[in-house]
Design a protein around this motif. Structure first.
Motif: not given
Length: 643
Positions: A30-43
């Motif tokens: 979805s549009a929300r999924d496409r706006l989701h950044p790649k988060l790091g291991l600590d998050l």
């Protein structure tokens, strides 16, 4: 100036960036999924794999120096996937633990591979017939050709490169570089059909029976152990073989050798390369199950299979991975596929030219024409196998003497070509590792800290905006809009880079973005204070705007350049979270510099032409404009009295 042009360019940048965010490769959901950044291991947590180093031949653990070198190579391979901020640590004497963000282990599966590359001349080749050999037809049945290696239609992967002409005449020769030799075909590819028999599944192989003699309790089976397990009759029959039996003529030839199909990879490794090749009941799966490093000895002949299920008996390695200077993935427009381009070192280039010359100028004693039936060549020249660890990834028939850059081609996509190039580029591991099960690890900080970081960024931006409105009023609107625009562009760049290069947002990266707010505020202060100075010197607000920009521009560029240089140096010399902080700071500063030129200055030029800008109460220039007005009126009053 024409401020509309700069604003149009900024609008174009914005549109292109978010088109990439929503529609570039990798944008799914979805549009929300496409706006989701790649988060790091600590998050968000991630995947963890433990690699255990094999013991040395004397039973000792590998030296600490070798483990440190292996850790550095693994970390380089992970970082080549992008700014993923992976954790690569040595645990105990034999383990290296690799952790990356995300729930998938795909990024880790090739990190611990040895990546020992060898170039070997193929002496013999056959289709893997272990499945047919384990289930021969009844003795009364007529001989069948079903087990005979046959040519398929799938094109084999190959290696090609720049070639000099060869002294050997060839009716198929065409073109070449250099002089003094008749030109061969410069490509080393094998266009002829190749065998494509699939490797048998584990279920098609004979399983060890309860009566099979177990291997004695040694950690590494010896040849005597294997001889005892298969029995003296099977061992004697295997020892007499000088080539793979032709099962199309004698389907029962493999019956005495059936117990070899019960051997494990570790037990098969105890056999000679000749026996591994000649015994038809030894499958490609068993060869692939041999321990890592099984055929790394460059001075010994070897037997291995390719992914199409073709077994090859190969000469000693005359070119090895350390002879390669660099490897890089490239998209070959002419072939329409991804390739791995190889550049050899000076000595390595000579070895490679000598090997291809030896394969091209085949002698009568080579016997390598026997490989033509399985590998699809014409038998006029030898094949050279490119062996990575235990797998043949390419085995072309050499049709020229290659003296320049060469290419490995096959069924690569962008990702697999990059993985292979990185493995070659960063070198082979000095220690052989066995990968354990991939495990899911929980975040060390979690979403609460992510929300806290984002809240801190919002508070910082709000404080800057409040101060700007209080001190600069209308000019504070410019500051607020610029910060909003910088934030939107930075977020889009973060999402796109995370998808395209693996850029990962961690708490340290969020700290870098927060620090960049101060860098952006400095640019405003420099510009607006320069504007006040110009008005103090007697210029009107409208004429002061372009002159203040000219005089402040150099300072803004210098300040931002220093910040970017500091971020680059920090990124180069640091590791882990500090590297993420530097990347975020540099990215935000570059975007701020772009906003300064494409938004802040054009919008100020437009404001300068409004009545509100000339109002001391609205523009924020209240203390400057009245002083200038009084100084202008004093000379006019004195001149009126004199008149």
């Amino acid at each position: 100036m024409h401020p509309g042009r700069q604003l149009a360019v900024l609008g174009l940048v914005f549109v292109v960036l978010y088109l990439l965010v929503f529609f570039a490769a990798g944008a799914e959901g979805s549009a929300r999924d496409r706006l989701h950044p790649k988060l790091g291991l600590d998050l968000i947590g991630g995947t963890q794999v433990t690699y255990q180093a094999s013991l040395l031949t004397n039973g000792q653990v590998p030296p600490r120096q070798n483990m440190e070198q292996a850790r550095d190579i693994m970390e380089s391979r992970v970082n080549a996937l992008g700014v993923s901020e992976a954790e690569v640590v040595i645990e105990g004497d034999r383990n290296i633990v690799v952790s990356v963000a995300g729930k998938e282990a795909d990024e880790l599966k090739n990190i611990g591979q040895a990546a020992q590359m060898r170039f070997r001349k193929v002496l013999k080749a056959t289709v893997d017939v272990a499945a047919a050999a384990a289930n021969p037809p009844a003795a009364s049945a007529a001989p069948s050709g079903s087990a005979k290696p046959s040519a398929g239609t799938t094109k084999a992967p190959n290696i090609s490169g720049t070639s000099k002409p060869s002294t050997a005449p060839s009716t198929a020769a065409s073109g070449g570089q250099g002089g003094g030799e008749q030109a061969p075909n410069p490509s080393a590819s094998a266009p002829a059909p190749t065998a494509t028999a699939a490797a048998p599944s584990a279920s098609a192989l004979p399983t060890p029976s309860a009566s099979a003699a177990p291997v004695p309790g040694t950690a590494i089976p010896t040849r005597a152990d294997v001889e005892k397990k298969v029995g003296p009759e099977a061992w004697a029959a295997a020892s007499k073989l000088t080539d793979v039996p032709d099962l199309s003529q004698n389907p029962q030839a493999a019956v005495p050798l059936a117990k070899f199909g019960t051997l494990t990879g570790l037990e098969v490794n105890a056999l000679t390369p000749e026996m591994q090749y000649n015994v038809p009941t030894i499958s490609c799966k068993q060869l692939q199950d041999r321990p890592n490093g099984a055929i790394d000895d460059e001075h010994a002949k070897a037997t291995a299979c390719d992914k199409s299920g073709r077994k090859m008996y190969m000469d000693v390695a005359k070119v090895i991975g350390t002879d390669i200077a660099s490897a890089s993935p490239q998209y070959d427009q002419q072939q329409g596929q991804w390739v791995v381009s190889l550049d050899f070192k000076t000595d390595g280039q000579k070895k490679w030219a000598d090997l291809t010359r030896e394969a091209y100028n085949k002698t009568a004693n080579d016997g390598c024409e026997n490989a033509a039936g399985a590998l699809g060549g014409d038998g006029q020249h030898c094949h050279v196998a490119v062996v990575l660890d235990k797998t043949v990834i390419s085995a072309p028939e050499i049709q020229g003497v290659l003296t320049g850059q060469s290419q490995i081609t096959g069924n690569f996509d962008a990702k697999s070509a990059r993985q292979l190039a990185d493995q070659i580029q960063y070198g082979a591991l000095p220690v052989t590792f066995t990968a354990g099960q991939a495990m899911t690890v929980s975040p060390t900080l979690g979403t609460a800290q992510l929300k806290a970081g984002l809240l801190a960024a919002a508070i910082g931006m709000a404080l800057v905006a409040i101060y700007a409105f209080f001190y600069y009023r209308l000019l504070g609107t410019v500051i607020f809009l610029s910060l909003i625009l910088s934030g939107v562009l930075t977020y889009g760049a973060l999402v796109f880079l995370g998808r395209a290069t693996g850029f990962t947002l961690t708490l340290a990266g969020i700290a870098g973005f927060i620090v960049s707010l101060g860098v952006a505020a400095d640019s405003f202060v420099i510009y607006f204070e320069r504007l006040k100075d110009e008005i103090h010197e007697g210029r009107s607000p409208r004429s002061a705007v372009p002159r203040a920009w000219v005089r402040a521009r150099r300072t803004i560029i210098s300040a931002n350049t220093i910040t970017i240089m500091a971020a680059v140096v920090l990124y180069i010399v640091s590791i882990g979270a500090v590297k993420g902080f530097a990347a975020a700071l540099g990215l935000a500063t570059i975007i701020d510099l772009m906003v300064v030129f494409l938004f802040r200055h054009p919008i100020m030029t437009m404001f300068a032409n409004t009545k509100a800008f000339l109002s001391p109460r609205v523009s924020g220039l209240g203390k400057v404009l009245p002083a200038r007005t009084k100084s202008d009126e004093a000379p006019r009053t004195s001149r009126a009295k004199e008149a």
